[in-house]
Design a protein around this motif. Structure first.
Motif, PDB file in Angstrom:
ATOM      1  N   THR A 141       0.821  -1.212   0.000  1.00 10.03           N
ATOM      2  CA  THR A 141       0.000   0.000   0.000  1.00 10.03           C
ATOM      3  C   THR A 141       0.854   1.260   0.000  1.00 10.03           C
ATOM      4  OG1 THR A 141      -0.077  -0.038   2.407  1.00 10.03           O
ATOM      5  CG2 THR A 141      -1.879  -1.147   1.232  1.00 10.03           C
ATOM      6  N   SER A 142       2.165   1.110  -0.059  1.00 10.78           N
ATOM      7  CA  SER A 142       3.070   2.256   0.031  1.00 10.78           C
ATOM      8  C   SER A 142       3.724   2.550  -1.311  1.00 10.78           C
ATOM      9  CB  SER A 142       4.173   1.985   1.052  1.00 10.78           C
ATOM     10  OG  SER A 142       3.630   1.698   2.307  1.00 10.78           O
ATOM     11  N   ASN A 143       3.964   3.840  -1.567  1.00  8.32           N
ATOM     12  CA  ASN A 143       4.717   4.276  -2.737  1.00  8.32           C
ATOM     13  C   ASN A 143       6.113   4.665  -2.276  1.00  8.32           C
ATOM     14  OD1 ASN A 143       2.693   4.007  -4.662  1.00  8.32           O
ATOM     15  ND2 ASN A 143       1.830   6.001  -4.157  1.00  8.32           N
ATOM     16  N   TYR A 144       7.109   4.177  -2.995  1.00  4.32           N
ATOM     17  CA  TYR A 144       8.495   4.493  -2.674  1.00  4.32           C
ATOM     18  C   TYR A 144       9.101   5.294  -3.820  1.00  4.32           C
ATOM     19  CZ  TYR A 144       8.033   1.208   1.150  1.00  4.32           C
ATOM     20  OH  TYR A 144       7.622   0.577   2.296  1.00  4.32           O
ATOM     21  N   PHE A 145       9.948   6.265  -3.444  1.00  7.07           N
ATOM     22  CA  PHE A 145      10.575   7.152  -4.415  1.00  7.07           C
ATOM     23  C   PHE A 145      12.081   7.092  -4.235  1.00  7.07           C
ATOM     24  CE2 PHE A 145       6.401   8.792  -3.385  1.00  7.07           C
ATOM     25  CZ  PHE A 145       5.846   9.044  -4.636  1.00  7.07           C
ATOM     26  N   TRP A 146      12.827   7.116  -5.366  1.00  4.87           N
ATOM     27  CA  TRP A 146      14.282   7.140  -5.277  1.00  4.87           C
ATOM     28  C   TRP A 146      14.862   7.725  -6.555  1.00  4.87           C
ATOM     29  CZ3 TRP A 146      11.426   2.873  -6.397  1.00  4.87           C
ATOM     30  CH2 TRP A 146      11.718   2.200  -7.574  1.00  4.87           C
ATOM     31  N   ALA A 147      16.049   8.266  -6.423  1.00 10.19           N
ATOM     32  CA  ALA A 147      16.820   8.767  -7.564  1.00 10.19           C
ATOM     33  C   ALA A 147      18.283   8.726  -7.153  1.00 10.19           C
ATOM     34  CB  ALA A 147      16.399  10.181  -7.916  1.00 10.19           C
ATOM     35  N   PHE A 148      19.100   8.127  -7.975  1.00  8.66           N
ATOM     36  CA  PHE A 148      20.514   8.024  -7.665  1.00  8.66           C
ATOM     37  C   PHE A 148      21.318   8.842  -8.664  1.00  8.66           C
ATOM     38  CE2 PHE A 148      18.689   3.902  -6.177  1.00  8.66           C
ATOM     39  CZ  PHE A 148      18.820   4.175  -4.822  1.00  8.66           C
ATOM     40  N   PRO A 149      22.434   9.408  -8.224  1.00  9.59           N
ATOM     41  CA  PRO A 149      23.244  10.255  -9.109  1.00  9.59           C
ATOM     42  C   PRO A 149      23.680   9.536 -10.383  1.00  9.59           C
ATOM     43  CG  PRO A 149      24.025  10.434  -6.847  1.00  9.59           C
ATOM     44  CD  PRO A 149      22.987   9.364  -6.861  1.00  9.59           C
ATOM     45  N   SER A 150      23.925   8.248 -10.291  1.00 11.33           N
ATOM     46  CA  SER A 150      24.384   7.511 -11.474  1.00 11.33           C
ATOM     47  C   SER A 150      23.320   7.517 -12.579  1.00 11.33           C
ATOM     48  CB  SER A 150      24.740   6.079 -11.103  1.00 11.33           C
ATOM     49  OG  SER A 150      23.617   5.398 -10.581  1.00 11.33           O
ATOM     50  N   LYS A 151      22.059   7.450 -12.199  1.00  9.80           N
ATOM     51  CA  LYS A 151      20.989   7.481 -13.204  1.00  9.80           C
ATOM     52  C   LYS A 151      20.986   8.813 -13.926  1.00  9.80           C
ATOM     53  CE  LYS A 151      16.145   7.134 -14.135  1.00  9.80           C
ATOM     54  NZ  LYS A 151      14.804   7.131 -13.671  1.00  9.80           N
ATOM     55  N   ALA A 152      21.149   9.896 -13.173  1.00  9.67           N
ATOM     56  CA  ALA A 152      21.180  11.223 -13.787  1.00  9.67           C
ATOM     57  C   ALA A 152      22.369  11.343 -14.726  1.00  9.67           C
ATOM     58  CB  ALA A 152      21.227  12.300 -12.711  1.00  9.67           C
ATOM     59  N   LEU A 153      23.509  10.793 -14.304  1.00  8.82           N
ATOM     60  CA  LEU A 153      24.706  10.835 -15.138  1.00  8.82           C
ATOM     61  C   LEU A 153      24.493  10.056 -16.432  1.00  8.82           C
ATOM     62  CD1 LEU A 153      27.721  11.572 -15.442  1.00  8.82           C
ATOM     63  CD2 LEU A 153      28.239   9.376 -14.356  1.00  8.82           C
ATOM     64  N   HIS A 154      23.906   8.871 -16.322  1.00  4.54           N
ATOM     65  CA  HIS A 154      23.643   8.067 -17.515  1.00  4.54           C
ATOM     66  C   HIS A 154      22.633   8.751 -18.425  1.00  4.54           C
ATOM     67  CE1 HIS A 154      26.125   4.777 -16.307  1.00  4.54           C
ATOM     68  NE2 HIS A 154      25.433   4.533 -15.204  1.00  4.54           N
ATOM     69  N   ALA A 155      21.631   9.376 -17.842  1.00  7.46           N
ATOM     70  CA  ALA A 155      20.632  10.089 -18.648  1.00  7.46           C
ATOM     71  C   ALA A 155      21.288  11.245 -19.393  1.00  7.46           C
ATOM     72  CB  ALA A 155      19.500  10.598 -17.764  1.00  7.46           C
ATOM     73  N   ARG A 156      22.171  11.974 -18.718  1.00 11.98           N
ATOM     74  CA  ARG A 156      22.872  13.091 -19.373  1.00 11.98           C
ATOM     75  C   ARG A 156      23.780  12.589 -20.486  1.00 11.98           C
ATOM     76  NH1 ARG A 156      23.964  15.082 -13.845  1.00 11.98           N
ATOM     77  NH2 ARG A 156      22.289  16.529 -13.360  1.00 11.98           N
ATOM     78  N   LYS A 157      24.481  11.486 -20.232  1.00 10.67           N
ATOM     79  CA  LYS A 157      25.359  10.931 -21.261  1.00 10.67           C
ATOM     80  C   LYS A 157      24.558  10.482 -22.477  1.00 10.67           C
ATOM     81  CE  LYS A 157      29.284   9.353 -18.506  1.00 10.67           C
ATOM     82  NZ  LYS A 157      30.064   8.188 -18.042  1.00 10.67           N
ATOM     83  N   ARG A 158      23.418   9.828 -22.224  1.00  7.02           N
ATOM     84  CA  ARG A 158      22.570   9.374 -23.323  1.00  7.02           C
ATOM     85  C   ARG A 158      22.047  10.566 -24.125  1.00  7.02           C
ATOM     86  NH1 ARG A 158      18.901   7.144 -20.513  1.00  7.02           N
ATOM     87  NH2 ARG A 158      17.297   8.710 -20.804  1.00  7.02           N
ATOM     88  N   LYS A 159      21.607  11.599 -23.420  1.00  9.76           N
ATOM     89  CA  LYS A 159      21.102  12.804 -24.090  1.00  9.76           C
ATOM     90  C   LYS A 159      22.211  13.482 -24.881  1.00  9.76           C
ATOM     91  CE  LYS A 159      17.905  15.957 -24.748  1.00  9.76           C
ATOM     92  NZ  LYS A 159      16.744  15.684 -25.560  1.00  9.76           N
ATOM     93  N   LEU A 160      23.417  13.540 -24.309  1.00 10.69           N
ATOM     94  CA  LEU A 160      24.561  14.122 -24.997  1.00 10.69           C
ATOM     95  C   LEU A 160      24.867  13.342 -26.270  1.00 10.69           C
ATOM     96  CD1 LEU A 160      26.869  16.206 -25.016  1.00 10.69           C
ATOM     97  CD2 LEU A 160      28.217  14.577 -23.693  1.00 10.69           C
ATOM     98  N   GLY A 161      24.830  12.025 -26.183  1.00  8.51           N
ATOM     99  CA  GLY A 161      25.060  11.186 -27.363  1.00  8.51           C
ATOM    100  C   GLY A 161      24.028  11.438 -28.447  1.00  8.51           C
TER     101      GLY A 161
END
Length: 174
Positions: free
Chosen positions: A67-87
């Protein structure tokens, strides 16, 4: 006396991301609603809205467990997203440069034989004059269109059809 200015929506989003990146932990909404006002100065009223916008943009991950919602974000995901966008942007840039070069070559190729010469200028003037004369002749033809035998015959046929149609509707025509 200076008034304390509130944070903009983007500033609140950035501060919310700092919470996730600094702690590298998984939170429930109630936990974030407690932490955000104390540590980052985000009002507790806007925490849910900001968190939802981050989830919608794919910057914060969420999952429902029981019944609970959990939230998370790790720096590595942001880094990978930026690298993918840069590519992606680099490949778009390279593709655009190739298109630009191809278009420039095409322009250079089409300019061959179109150098400004006296003969070419005279031909362009003659073409413009002929186009203008063509328009004048079209206007004159349209003016005399009423006297065209083909047009008159077509109008007579239309009238006959209309008369026949109207007579067939009325029983008095005979």
């Amino acid at each position: 006396m200076s008034k304390k200015k509130g944070l903009s929506f983007e500033e609140k989003r950035a501060r919310m991301m700092e919470i996730f990146f600094e702690t590298k932990d998984v939170f429930q909404l109630k936990d974030i609603e407690k932490i955000a006002p104390k540590e980052k100065g985000i009002t507790s009223m806007s925490v849910k809205e900001i968190l939802q916008s981050l989830v919608d943009d794919g910057m914060v991950d969420t999952d429902r467990i029981g019944t609970s919602n959990y939230f998370w974000a790790f720096p590595s995901k942001a880094l990978h997203a930026r690298k993918r966008k840069l590519g992606e942007l680099e490949s778009q840039f390279a593709e655009s440069n190739q298109k630009k070069e191809a278009l420039q070559k095409s322009i250079e190729k089409s300019k061959i034989g179109r150098e400004d010469t006296v003969e070419r200028a005279a031909l362009i003037e003659e073409l413009a004059a002929l186009r203008q004369k063509k328009e004048q002749l079209k206007a004159e033809i349209d003016k005399y269109r009423e006297c065209d035998p083909d047009v008159i015959e077509e109008m007579l046929q239309e009238r006959k059809c209309k008369l026949l149609f109207s007579c067939s509707e009325n029983a008095n025509c005979a």
